[in-house]
Design a protein around this motif. Structure first.
Motif, PDB file in Angstrom:
ATOM      1  N   ASP A   1       0.749   3.509   3.217  1.00 34.13           N
ATOM      2  CA  ASP A   1       1.455   2.941   4.362  1.00 34.13           C
ATOM      3  C   ASP A   1       2.974   3.046   4.190  1.00 34.13           C
ATOM      4  O   ASP A   1       3.702   3.360   5.131  1.00 34.13           O
TER       5      ASP A   1
ATOM      6  N   LYS B   1       0.845  -1.195   0.000  1.00 33.69           N
ATOM      7  CA  LYS B   1       0.000   0.000   0.000  1.00 33.69           C
ATOM      8  C   LYS B   1       0.882   1.247   0.000  1.00 33.69           C
ATOM      9  O   LYS B   1       1.743   1.406   0.860  1.00 33.69           O
ATOM     10  N   SER B   2       0.650   2.110  -0.957  1.00 33.63           N
ATOM     11  CA  SER B   2       1.507   3.277  -1.109  1.00 33.63           C
ATOM     12  C   SER B   2       1.431   4.215   0.088  1.00 33.63           C
ATOM     13  O   SER B   2       2.458   4.751   0.538  1.00 33.63           O
TER      14      SER B   2
END
Length: 307
Positions: free
Chosen positions: A218, A215-216
């Motif tokens: 995160d 996930k970008s």
């Protein structure tokens, strides 16, 4: 004890006879006048020698006084050591040549021919040492415009290193692996010089590649956290710096890449870069964010296995 045998200079017989004959004639004509003229000439020559000796001694003292005065002036004004050495040497050499010409002129020697001889010799030497003259001119340009100074870390002519000395004709670098590199000032003054130490702050750039599926948001949040934990990383409250930047840079065939940018003090550049590299390598996998690596997925369609 060794003795050096010096062969006497033999004048042509006719010249010797002529000189001896002239002297004998003068003595025979008027011995008193000859002796008076001889004494007067000797006295005049002795006075010239004494005057030349006094001028030379006073001139040497004056040159030393000027050099000492310039040295104190440079120290008081905190002049670059290289520039101070160059100016002091140039002034000393110029005054010494002038003193020699004045001393020889005091003895009654025509200095016009001497000055012409020095000029011709200087021109001949300059033509024979054109490369050295180019480096000399380059050294003056470096001293005047100061693209770098002693202690700066620069990259030039394919070499990187810390400047340890700047002379009139060359610049010395100490490479990170402790080698000394001597570069001619002519090439440095005409080429590109990358000065890493010119400004007090530098920006460090990282590229972090992770696998698809991470996930970008995160990943970006974790990278920001890593940067905030290092007190050496600066933000916009420091003049000349900006807040750390983390952004999704590119979507590649096998990975996604994030760009990370942060400002630090010049002296902290390498330590911070290595420290953040270590933190990224350790913390991303601990949080389930795997690094990407080159790979190939192979799908077999319609395959039938038979004995």
């Amino acid at each position: 004890m060794l003795f050096q045998v010096v062969e006497p200079v033999i004048l042509p017989p006719d010249s010797v006879k002529q000189v001896v004959g002239t002297v004998i004639e003068k003595i025979q004509e008027d011995p008193n006048t000859f002796l008076q003229e001889l004494g007067t000439n000797a006295l005049h020559f002795g006075l010239k020698v004494l005057a030349a000796l006094v001028i030379y001694i006073v001139g040497v003292w004056f040159i030393r006084w000027v050099k000492s005065l310039l040295k104190k002036l440079f120290i008081r004004r905190k002049t670059e050591p290289t520039l101070a050495t160059f100016v002091g040497s140039a002034v000393s050499i110029s005054l010494t040549i002038l003193l020699i010409i004045i001393t020889i002129g005091t003895l009654g020697v025509d200095t016009t021919s001497l000055a012409a001889l020095l000029a011709a010799g200087g021109m001949a030497i300059g033509m024979a040492m054109s490369g050295t003259v180019q480096n000399f001119a380059g050294g003056i340009m470096i001293l005047v415009f100061k693209p770098y100074k002693v202690g700066d870390f620069i990259e030039a002519q394919g070499f990187k290193g810390t400047v340890t000395a700047v002379s009139i004709v060359s610049t010395k670098l100490r490479t990170p692996d402790n080698r000394e590199v001597v570069l001619p000032n002519g090439s440095l003054s005409n080429g590109n010089v990358d000065n890493y130490s010119h400004y007090p702050l530098r920006r460090i750039d990282w590229t972090v590649s992770v696998a698809y599926g991470v996930k970008s948001d995160d990943c970006m949040a974790l990278l920001h956290k890593i940067l905030r934990e290092d007190a050496r990383i600066l933000d916009s409250t420091t003049e000349g710096a900006a807040d750390p930047l983390v952004a999704l840079a590119s979507l590649n065939a096998n990975d996604i890449s994030f760009v990370v940018k942060a400002w630090v003090k010049n002296e902290d550049y390498w330590d911070v870069m290595y420290a953040i590299n270590k933190e990224i390598y350790e913390q991303l996998p601990q949080n389930g964010m795997g690094f990407a690596y080159p790979h190939m997925d192979v799908t077999i369609v319609g395959s039938t296995l038979t004995d």
